[in-house]
Design a protein around this motif. Sequence first.
Motif, short mmCIF file in Angstrom:
data_model
loop_
_atom_site.label_atom_id
_atom_site.label_comp_id
_atom_site.label_asym_id
_atom_site.label_seq_id
_atom_site.Cartn_x
_atom_site.Cartn_y
_atom_site.Cartn_z
N ARG A 1 0.84 -1.20 0.00
CA ARG A 1 0.00 0.00 0.00
C ARG A 1 0.88 1.25 0.00
NH1 ARG A 1 -4.62 -0.35 4.49
NH2 ARG A 1 -2.77 -0.38 5.81
N ALA A 2 1.98 1.20 0.75
CA ALA A 2 2.92 2.32 0.76
C ALA A 2 3.58 2.50 -0.60
CB ALA A 2 3.98 2.09 1.84
N ARG A 3 3.96 1.40 -1.25
CA ARG A 3 4.58 1.51 -2.58
C ARG A 3 3.62 2.15 -3.58
NH1 ARG A 3 6.31 -3.84 -5.11
NH2 ARG A 3 7.34 -2.46 -6.60
N ILE A 4 2.38 1.74 -3.55
CA ILE A 4 1.38 2.32 -4.45
C ILE A 4 1.20 3.80 -4.16
CG2 ILE A 4 -1.06 2.27 -5.12
CD1 ILE A 4 -0.99 -0.77 -4.35
N THR A 5 1.10 4.13 -2.87
CA THR A 5 0.88 5.52 -2.47
C THR A 5 2.05 6.41 -2.88
OG1 THR A 5 -0.48 4.79 -0.61
CG2 THR A 5 0.42 7.03 -0.50
N GLN A 6 3.26 5.91 -2.73
CA GLN A 6 4.43 6.69 -3.14
C GLN A 6 4.37 7.03 -4.63
OE1 GLN A 6 7.51 4.07 -1.79
NE2 GLN A 6 7.41 4.79 0.32
N ARG A 7 3.97 6.07 -5.44
CA ARG A 7 3.87 6.34 -6.88
C ARG A 7 2.73 7.31 -7.19
NH1 ARG A 7 4.67 1.62 -11.14
NH2 ARG A 7 4.63 3.52 -12.40
N LEU A 8 1.63 7.20 -6.45
CA LEU A 8 0.53 8.14 -6.66
C LEU A 8 0.96 9.56 -6.31
CD1 LEU A 8 -2.46 6.03 -5.28
CD2 LEU A 8 -2.12 6.73 -7.66
N ILE A 9 1.75 9.71 -5.26
CA ILE A 9 2.25 11.03 -4.88
C ILE A 9 3.25 11.54 -5.90
CG2 ILE A 9 3.67 12.23 -3.16
CD1 ILE A 9 2.37 10.36 -1.03
N VAL B 1 6.34 3.17 10.11
CA VAL B 1 7.52 4.00 10.38
C VAL B 1 8.27 4.29 9.08
CG1 VAL B 1 9.81 3.99 11.46
CG2 VAL B 1 7.82 3.27 12.77
N ASP B 2 8.47 3.28 8.26
CA ASP B 2 9.17 3.47 6.98
C ASP B 2 8.44 4.45 6.08
OD1 ASP B 2 11.12 1.69 7.78
OD2 ASP B 2 10.32 -0.01 6.64
N PHE B 3 7.10 4.33 6.01
CA PHE B 3 6.34 5.23 5.14
C PHE B 3 6.36 6.66 5.67
CE2 PHE B 3 2.40 7.42 3.97
CZ PHE B 3 2.58 7.46 2.59
N VAL B 4 6.18 6.83 6.97
CA VAL B 4 6.19 8.17 7.55
C VAL B 4 7.55 8.82 7.35
CG1 VAL B 4 6.05 9.44 9.74
CG2 VAL B 4 4.33 7.71 9.19
N TRP C 1 9.60 8.21 4.87
CA TRP C 1 9.67 8.58 3.45
C TRP C 1 8.88 9.86 3.18
CZ3 TRP C 1 6.00 9.46 -0.26
CH2 TRP C 1 6.46 9.58 -1.58
N LEU C 2 7.70 9.96 3.78
CA LEU C 2 6.85 11.12 3.52
C LEU C 2 7.49 12.39 4.06
CD1 LEU C 2 4.19 11.94 2.28
CD2 LEU C 2 3.05 11.44 4.45
N ARG C 3 8.11 12.30 5.22
CA ARG C 3 8.83 13.46 5.77
C ARG C 3 9.96 13.89 4.83
NH1 ARG C 3 9.91 16.21 10.76
NH2 ARG C 3 11.68 17.59 10.30
N SER C 4 10.72 12.93 4.32
CA SER C 4 11.81 13.24 3.41
C SER C 4 11.30 13.85 2.11
CB SER C 4 12.63 11.98 3.11
OG SER C 4 13.23 11.47 4.28
N TYR C 5 10.21 13.29 1.58
CA TYR C 5 9.63 13.84 0.35
C TYR C 5 9.19 15.27 0.56
CZ TYR C 5 6.24 14.71 -3.34
OH TYR C 5 5.54 15.28 -4.38
N ASN C 6 8.57 15.56 1.69
CA ASN C 6 8.04 16.91 1.94
C ASN C 6 9.13 17.94 2.17
OD1 ASN C 6 5.27 16.42 1.72
ND2 ASN C 6 5.03 15.90 3.87
N ASP C 7 10.31 17.50 2.56
CA ASP C 7 11.38 18.44 2.90
C ASP C 7 11.71 19.39 1.76
OD1 ASP C 7 11.66 17.62 5.49
OD2 ASP C 7 13.41 16.35 5.15
N GLY C 8 11.49 18.98 0.53
CA GLY C 8 11.83 19.84 -0.60
C GLY C 8 10.68 20.69 -1.11
N LEU C 9 9.55 20.70 -0.39
CA LEU C 9 8.35 21.39 -0.88
C LEU C 9 8.03 22.63 -0.06
CD1 LEU C 9 5.99 18.31 -1.45
CD2 LEU C 9 7.48 19.44 -3.12
#
Length: 448
Positions: free
Chosen positions: A56-64, A118-121, A123-131
């Motif tokens: 579910r996390a893998r799918i969500t990452q690609r959707l984002i 934990v892994d998904f959260v 990842w999401l924090r890291s992704y948001n860091d550049g926004l």
Amino acid sequence: MLHGVSTSLPAAIAQAAHPLTGAMGDYTPLLELVGDANYVLIGEATHGTHEFYAERARITQRLILEHGFNAVAVEGDWPDAYRVNRFVRDRGDDADPIQALQGFQRFPSWMWRNTDVVDFVSWLRSYNDGLEPDDKVGFYGLDLYSLFTSMDEVLRYLEQVDPVAAAAAKDRYSCFDHYQDDSESYAYAAGAGTSASCESAVIAQLQELQRHALAYMQRDSANAHDAYFYAEQNARLVINAEAYYRTMFRGRVSSWNLRDRHMADTLDALIGHVGARTGTQAKIVVWEHNSHIGDARATEVGQLGESNVGQLVRERYGDQARLIGFSTYHGTVTAASEWGGRAERKQVKPALPGSYEELFHQAGVDRFLLDLRTGSALREELMASRLQRAIGVLYLPHSERRSHYFHAQLARQFDAMIHFDRTSAVMPLEQVSKANGREVPETFPEGV
């Protein structure tokens, strides 16, 4: 024939299935199925399976990354998830994902306090860091079990913005004081009519908060709109949680419907809020159990009068929604044996004869994605009503059929199905969840 199933049906499933190998392109056909849809609801057949969380996390990452999705909403309590939201958007005080997830202490804590989340959260924090701040992807909870915590959060907000209003709110919420933060006691007393309900008080509090909304949101604060929205949703949750506990002993259908309508309404509120904050179309991924996101009209419980989030989202948003289910044939699962019990690693029995899970097992493909929208003879075959397994936070193998199966028409229930023949238990951060008097057991099947 195999248990009443044509011997050609498993072969047809195998031919139509898209194998999942762990490659980068595994879910490209699924993203093509999503297309321009703005709301993707992704299920799980249990609340304790590693593969369901990880994929579910893998799918969500690609959707984002590829489709511009800008929020994740989960089957978790609003205040606890909002703490994670603050962390991933760099607005909180938590130092790391494990600390940000500490709000999830209510049984079953392993639903969200596990290594996959934990892994998904992280990842999401890291992704948001550049926004930019308003473009950061949020993380929200849809559920309504946080009655007392949400009252505390409303009071905390008002103490910061309007101390006079906070005192008045504390007086309204004092209706609950003699239940000592015990929702079960309130449920028994109000539901049985042995004590007056707090319905009018909690409704009055939301109305009073909304009356001052403009003034509160115009405060000199960088996140005044977010802070008000958080408080308003807590006040609305208190109304729906009060009604849920007041009605839960009157029958399963009414309490189930109230809970799922609350979750669908919270999603609606998020759509409006995220769209206004970002200035773009809200595109939200929802993580919930199959029982909540598969269209209830295609199930036997739907025929008894139950609705759910998947049905409501389809009714409200039509082709803008995609419903995706998960299934497993056997393996291990993290679950308890009784409400409030220890998180255990339990063996999942092979699926029952006549079930969709057994049918997928017979197809002989270990991991696959199956598109259920494409018109075909196979889709018509999957319109037949068959058993489907649902394991919640409890797994009771000694009463497998009664506790964990219901009939469903798969091709009406979901737009796509993802099957893992053998699955493994999710890894909790702790082995014991706290079961205190603040909350009461969740609904069928066995806590979903």
